[in-house]
Design a protein around this motif. Sequence first.
Motif, mmCIF file in Angstrom:
data_model
loop_
_atom_site.group_PDB
_atom_site.id
_atom_site.type_symbol
_atom_site.label_atom_id
_atom_site.label_comp_id
_atom_site.label_asym_id
_atom_site.label_seq_id
_atom_site.Cartn_x
_atom_site.Cartn_y
_atom_site.Cartn_z
ATOM 1 N N ASP A 275 0.830 -1.193 0.000
ATOM 2 C CA ASP A 275 0.000 0.000 0.000
ATOM 3 C C ASP A 275 0.876 1.258 0.000
ATOM 4 O O ASP A 275 0.594 2.237 -0.709
ATOM 5 N N ARG B 287 0.804 4.000 -3.054
ATOM 6 C CA ARG B 287 0.633 5.430 -2.800
ATOM 7 C C ARG B 287 1.813 6.220 -3.364
ATOM 8 O O ARG B 287 1.639 7.273 -3.974
ATOM 9 N N GLU C 231 1.454 6.690 -7.158
ATOM 10 C CA GLU C 231 0.497 7.724 -7.544
ATOM 11 C C GLU C 231 1.009 9.111 -7.128
ATOM 12 O O GLU C 231 0.801 10.098 -7.837
ATOM 13 N N HIS D 214 -7.436 12.638 -10.586
ATOM 14 C CA HIS D 214 -8.399 11.926 -9.736
ATOM 15 C C HIS D 214 -7.942 10.497 -9.628
ATOM 16 O O HIS D 214 -8.155 9.701 -10.548
ATOM 17 N N GLY D 215 -7.273 10.130 -8.565
ATOM 18 C CA GLY D 215 -6.748 8.774 -8.428
ATOM 19 C C GLY D 215 -7.266 8.105 -7.177
ATOM 20 O O GLY D 215 -8.170 8.613 -6.501
ATOM 21 N N GLY D 216 -6.690 6.967 -6.865
ATOM 22 C CA GLY D 216 -7.116 6.217 -5.694
ATOM 23 C C GLY D 216 -6.701 6.878 -4.390
ATOM 24 O O GLY D 216 -7.388 6.752 -3.370
ATOM 25 N N TYR D 217 -5.588 7.575 -4.397
ATOM 26 C CA TYR D 217 -5.081 8.209 -3.181
ATOM 27 C C TYR D 217 -5.257 9.724 -3.169
ATOM 28 O O TYR D 217 -5.388 10.318 -2.111
ATOM 29 N N ARG E 102 -6.691 13.514 -5.062
ATOM 30 C CA ARG E 102 -7.398 14.350 -6.025
ATOM 31 C C ARG E 102 -6.740 15.732 -5.964
ATOM 32 O O ARG E 102 -6.749 16.373 -4.913
ATOM 33 N N SER F 248 -3.531 6.181 -13.799
ATOM 34 C CA SER F 248 -2.242 5.954 -13.158
ATOM 35 C C SER F 248 -1.341 5.133 -14.072
ATOM 36 O O SER F 248 -1.132 3.949 -13.856
#
Lengths: 470, 470
Positions: free
Chosen positions: B145, B149, B152, B190-193, B195, B441
Motif C-alpha cells: 500500500d 501510494r 500515484e 483523480h486517483g485512488g489516493y 485528487r 495511473s
Amino acid sequence: MTTRRLHLNAFLLNVGHHEAAWRHPGAEPSRITDLRHFQELARTAERGKLDSLFLADGLALWNDVRHGAAGGLEPLTLLSALAAVTERIGLIATVSTTYNEPFHVARKFASLDHLSGGRAGWNIVTSASEAEAENFGRARPAHADRYARADEFLEVAKKLWDSWEDDAVVADRVGGRYADPDKIHAVDHHGGYFRVRGPLTSPRSPQGHPLLVQAGSSEDGKAFAARHAEAVFTAQQTLAEAREFYADLKSRVAAHGRGPDEVKILPGISPIIGGTEEEARRLERELNELIIPEYGLRQLAGILGHDLSDYPLDGPLPDLPPVADGQQSRFTLVTDLAKRDKLTIRELLGRLAGGRGHRVVAGTPEQIADELQGWFLAGAADGFNIMPPLLPSGLADFVDHVVPELQARDLFRTDYEGHTLREHYGLPRPAVRTGTSAGTSAGTSAGTRTGTSAGTSAGTRAEARLAVAS
Amino acid sequence: MTTRRLHLNAFLLNVGHHEAAWRHPGAEPSRITDLRHFQELARTAERGKLDSLFLADGLALWNDVRHGAAGGLEPLTLLSALAAVTERIGLIATVSTTYNEPFHVARKFASLDHLSGGRAGWNIVTSASEAEAENFGRARPAHADRYARADEFLEVAKKLWDSWEDDAVVADRVGGRYADPDKIHAVDHHGGYFRVRGPLTSPRSPQGHPLLVQAGSSEDGKAFAARHAEAVFTAQQTLAEAREFYADLKSRVAAHGRGPDEVKILPGISPIIGGTEEEARRLERELNELIIPEYGLRQLAGILGHDLSDYPLDGPLPDLPPVADGQQSRFTLVTDLAKRDKLTIRELLGRLAGGRGHRVVAGTPEQIADELQGWFLAGAADGFNIMPPLLPSGLADFVDHVVPELQARDLFRTDYEGHTLREHYGLPRPAVRTGTSAGTSAGTSAGTRTGTSAGTSAGTRAEARLAVAS
C-alpha cells in the motif's frame, strides 16, 4: 525607563507590492524566482536593522497570471536559504494549518529556528479558498472549523516544541550519555483533529517556539490572535479604524490574562518614497499608469464575490449583497473604502493596486516618518508591516532614508540589541510546559472564546488576510 | 568517446556515520544542529567536485538517545540553507510519500530547484515504521500500500512539475502580458489516493523535475526504482552481491523501456582513511572502542525484530524467525553478514556500527581508490554514496586525498562541467508532457509492475533504507 520604540517588518512580495510593479522599468520580473533578488532584499532589510522580513503564501495559483506577476517561491524553503546569508534579521514564513500536519510544521519551524540561530517566525493562516481545497482533494471547510483546527494545531505544535526540555542533550562523551531520556517526552495528543505521539525529532530550538504571527481580522481570527499571536499584521485605512482595532485586540489579549505588550500590532503600509513630494507623486503616477483594469477587476471579483466587468469603470461601485463565510472583513474593507471616499470603480482599482487594501502613502522620507510616528504615538500601532511598492528600490529607499529619520527621532533602534526574533520584538522565550500528557484542548473551549467581548464592531476592521493572499 | 567516470555523493549525517562518532575527540556533538557545520561540509564536498550531498530523514525519533547522537535538522530546510552558500553541488533531500501531500512536496522541490539554480534531488521514501505512523494519527500502512501510494504520488508530482510549460512566463512589460494562460494547465488528477486540481504555484524549475532518488531494496522498492528512480542508493557488503544487484536493477530498468544509463547505482561505503594503513586501522579501533553495546543491541532489535539482550555478546547470532512486512531485506542483509563471516553478536555490532549495514573500508587513499575503482570497473556501481565515519574530518580526508587519486586515474571529474544536478549525473532534463488531464495511473498498472522478472533472488539484496533510517 526605556523609550518605547517601534517594530518594523519588511513584507517581501515578488518585485513589489504594487500590482503593476513588474511592468515598471525599475523592476526585473525574472527575479521573482531568483534567490539573489531575495538575498539582496534581506541584506538591505538587515542593514536597516529591521526586526524581520515576511513572506506571504497561498496553496493555489489564484492570481490572474495573464496580467499580474505570480509564481513566487515557497516561503519555508526561501527563508531557510535566506537564513544562511543573514545574521540578525527575523524570518517569518506563512504556513497554513488547514492542509498541513502539525508534526511536519512544528518540525520545520524548529529546524528553521535552529539553523537561523533563533530567528524563525510563523505567520499562521487557515486557507480560506476553494482553489486551495481542490489541491488537496478536500471540500472547503467552514470558517469556524478552520479556526477550531488551527487552535488544536497550535496546541499540538506547542507540545511538540516543548517535547525536549532545554537541557535534554547532555553530550557526555566520556560517560557515553548523549541525551537524558527523562527530559524527552512523548506528547500523546488525542484531539478532535489530530492524534500525535511525539516527541519531536530535534532538540528544543533557540527560541523555544517560533514567534507566532497572525493576520486574520474576522471574529474567529481575532479570537485566535488573542489566544496565540505575538505579532499581528493588519490592514487599516484610517487612524480611527486602526486605533479601534488596536484597542479591541489589546483588550481581547487582556481577557486571556496576557499583558498588552505580549502582542505587537503592525498595520501594513506601502510607502511610495521620493526625494520631494512631487517625485513621490510621480512614481505613484508611473505605477498607476501601468495598471491593467482587467487584472484589478478580476482581483476585485475575488474579494467581492461579484464580477463587475459589466459596470462602467467610471461609475460608482454598485450595491452588492454581502459575501459568504470567511470573506466578510475583506468585503467590508473594500466597500467601506469606496463609499467613504466616493470612488468610481476605476478609482477603487487604483486604490487597491498599491497594497490590496493596505494603506498607500506617497511622500518624502520625513512625511512617511511623520505618518508612522503619528499612528505609533496615537495608539494605533506598535510598529508597521512595510510593503514596498517596487523592489528592490522601494526597500532600499525606506532603509536609507526613512529608517535614519525614525532613528533621529529616537523611534527606532540604531543597532540590534538581541540576536533572536523574540528579542527584537521584546518578547520572552517561552518556558517548557511539562506534563502535557492529557489531550485536552485547553485553548479551544467555547467559554474562552466567547469570553472576549469588548466592542466587536467588526464592520470597519480590515481583512489582513488580504496581505497574505497574493 | 567519453571516458566513463564515477559519480560521488556525500551522505552527511550528524557528526559522522559511525555510531560512536559523537564520542570521538574529532567530533563536536553540539554541531548536529549547527548550520555552520553543514555549511563547512557542503563547501568541502563542493571543493572536491562531488556530484551531490544527501540528507536522510525519518518522521519520528527512533534512535536510542541515551547512547546515540540524534536530533538533526529537517532536510528541506537545511538543504535550502545550503543552497544559498554553495554554487554547483547537488542537494538531495529525503521526503516521505506516506505522510505528505503531493502538492506540498512538488512545490517545495520546485522551490528548492529554483533557488539552487537546478540542484534539487528528492530521495523518495515510504516511511515503514510504526513510530512514524503514530506521529500522524494513522495506522501503519501495509508495504504494498505504501508503494502504491508512492507511485500515484510521483505521478501527481510529475504532472504538477509539468503544469507550467517552460515558456509560460512571457513578462512582456509593454504589452502587459505576464504569462500565457494557455501554457499553464490544471492537472485535474483523480486517483485512488489523491485528487489534485493544480496547477503548481510556481513556474517550471530549472531541472524540470528534481533528480529522483530511491533507496529501498525490497521487491516493491526495486520495482518502484525501475519505474521512477534516476539514482539508487544501496547497501552492498560484497562485490558479488553488488554485481548481482546492479545487473538485476539495470534489467528491470530496461524492462520499462529505459536505457541502462538512465539510472545511476551508488552503493554506500564508509571510508576510514589514514596516511598509512596502520593509521586508518587505528582510527577504526578508536571509533570501535567507543561503541556502547546497549545502543547497538537496541538498533539491532529494530532491524531483526528481536531483542538479543539475553544472549551472550560473545556467542553466535541465534536462529531467528524472519520479520514481518517491509523489513525483510534489511533482516536478510544482517543475518547473512553474521552467517557468512561467522560473527559473534559483539562482532556483528562492530560491523554495523560503522555504516548500519553499509560497507566499511579502512585504508590509505590509494587503497580506498582501489576499492572504488574495482567495484566501478567490475559492473557493481556507477558511483558511490560516501558515508564518512567522522565529520568534518572524514569528508575533508576523502576530498583532499581520495578524490585526487581518483582524478589521477581519470575516474572522476577535475571540475564541474554542468551547473545542474542532472548535468552532474549525466541525466537529461525531462520534457513537459502536456495533456495530462485524465487521471489514469499510467505507471502503476499491474502489468508494468510484474513485467520485471530477471532473477529476483531477493535474499542477498541489501536494504538501503537502512541508510536513511537513522
